[in-house]
Design an enzyme around this catalytic site. Structure first.
Site, PDB file in Angstrom:
ATOM      1  N   GLU A   1      -1.896  -8.358   4.770  1.00 35.56           N
ATOM      2  CA  GLU A   1      -1.986  -8.473   5.947  1.00 35.56           C
ATOM      3  C   GLU A   1      -3.464  -8.140   6.986  1.00 35.56           C
ATOM      4  O   GLU A   1      -3.438  -8.380   8.252  1.00 35.56           O
ATOM      5  CB  GLU A   1      -0.886  -7.619   6.668  1.00 35.56           C
ATOM      6  CG  GLU A   1      -1.099  -5.997   6.894  1.00 35.56           C
ATOM      7  CD  GLU A   1      -1.145  -5.544   5.818  1.00 35.56           C
ATOM      8  OE1 GLU A   1      -0.893  -4.004   5.517  1.00 35.56           O
ATOM      9  OE2 GLU A   1      -1.194  -5.878   4.337  1.00 35.56           O
TER      10      GLU A   1
ATOM     11  N   CYS B   1       0.708  -1.101   0.050  1.00 34.01           N
ATOM     12  CA  CYS B   1      -0.104   0.107  -0.081  1.00 34.01           C
ATOM     13  C   CYS B   1       0.995   1.333  -0.101  1.00 34.01           C
ATOM     14  O   CYS B   1       1.373   1.434  -0.984  1.00 34.01           O
ATOM     15  CB  CYS B   1      -0.993  -0.006   1.234  1.00 34.01           C
ATOM     16  SG  CYS B   1      -2.444   1.330   0.898  1.00 34.01           S
TER      17      CYS B   1
ATOM     18  N   HIS C   1      -3.787  -4.976   0.720  1.00 33.43           N
ATOM     19  CA  HIS C   1      -3.315  -5.292   2.050  1.00 33.43           C
ATOM     20  C   HIS C   1      -3.439  -6.700   2.453  1.00 33.43           C
ATOM     21  O   HIS C   1      -4.349  -7.198   3.221  1.00 33.43           O
ATOM     22  CB  HIS C   1      -3.986  -4.623   3.234  1.00 33.43           C
ATOM     23  CG  HIS C   1      -3.334  -2.969   3.436  1.00 33.43           C
ATOM     24  ND1 HIS C   1      -2.453  -2.564   3.980  1.00 33.43           N
ATOM     25  CD2 HIS C   1      -4.280  -1.904   2.606  1.00 33.43           C
ATOM     26  CE1 HIS C   1      -2.561  -1.406   3.899  1.00 33.43           C
ATOM     27  NE2 HIS C   1      -3.445  -0.950   3.170  1.00 33.43           N
TER      28      HIS C   1
END
Length: 229
Positions: free
Chosen positions: A174, A94, A172
């Site tokens: 994560e 990002c 993302h």
């Protein structure tokens, strides 16, 4: 293999006790790949001594823009160019995706098409890949040597590689459903259109391929480190 996490922002206070900060999320995502991690809070001006402190590098997301006039941006760009010159493998997520592109000569803007939040599908190397996103800024001009390996109709330059040393992605991996829900609750209202937040919450249980992205990221870091030896 030691991975230096360059933390360019912090998770909302509301999730720190349960999900941890961004560095913890990446350590959890990459668990099982044999990495050791060291965090540098560059957003707070905590920088490593140089590119050789770690075997590979990871730049996190952030609420800030790569184009913002903030103290940590210029030294971070210098470090990115130094890591590249030292041939250490580096990945960016990002904001990390954006700041690497900017440091290498590309252009990042606040996209006039608005926000991309929640589960999004991308054409990644010819396969459909679903990953959670949370961004308005985009890379709109590629640096020299960058190759697009992932995109969709909203984000043309969603994943990039620079030879065998830099790998970056706009969404993302994560972020699980719990983090996306927390962002929709604590950072979305008044910033992201309500209809987008509603649609995001409606898709929280839909499958995503974060582990596939994590495996690709880990393989890239390991291959780059071996090539450096």
């Amino acid at each position: 293999m030691k991975i230096g996490i360059l933390q360019t922002g912090h998770a909302p206070d509301e999730v720190l006790g349960t999900l941890g900060d961004y560095d913890t999320m990446f350590a959890r995502l990459l668990d099982g790949h044999g990495f050791e991690f060291e965090t540098f809070n560059v957003v707070d001006m905590d920088f490593p001594d140089g590119p050789d402190v770690c075997d590979g590098w990871l730049i996190t997301g952030s609420k800030h823009g790569a184009y913002d006039d903030l103290p940590f941006i210029p030294p971070l760009e210098d470090l990115i160019r130094g890591i590249h010159a030292a041939s250490r493998p580096m990945v960016g997520i990002c904001f990390g995706h954006q700041i690497i592109a900017q440091a290498m000569g590309g252009k990042v803007v606040k996209f006039d098409g608005g926000w991309s939040v929640g589960r999004r599908e991308y054409d990644y190397k010819g396969e459909t890949l679903a990953v959670n996103a949370w961004h308005q800024d985009q890379v709109v001009e590629l640096p020299e040597g960058a190759e697009v390996i992932g995109s969709n109709d909203f984000c043309e330059n969603a994943a990039l590689v620079y030879g065998d040393r830099i790998w970056t992605i706009q969404p993302h991996p994560e972020f699980g459903a719990d983090m996306v829900d927390a962002l929709a609750t604590h950072r979305g209202p008044g910033v992201v259109p309500g209809s987008l937040l509603d649609n995001t919450r409606a898709q929280l249980d839909a499958p995503i391929q974060s582990q596939k992205v994590a495996d690709e990221m880990a393989a890239f870091l390991k291959q780059g480190a071996l090539a450096h030896v």
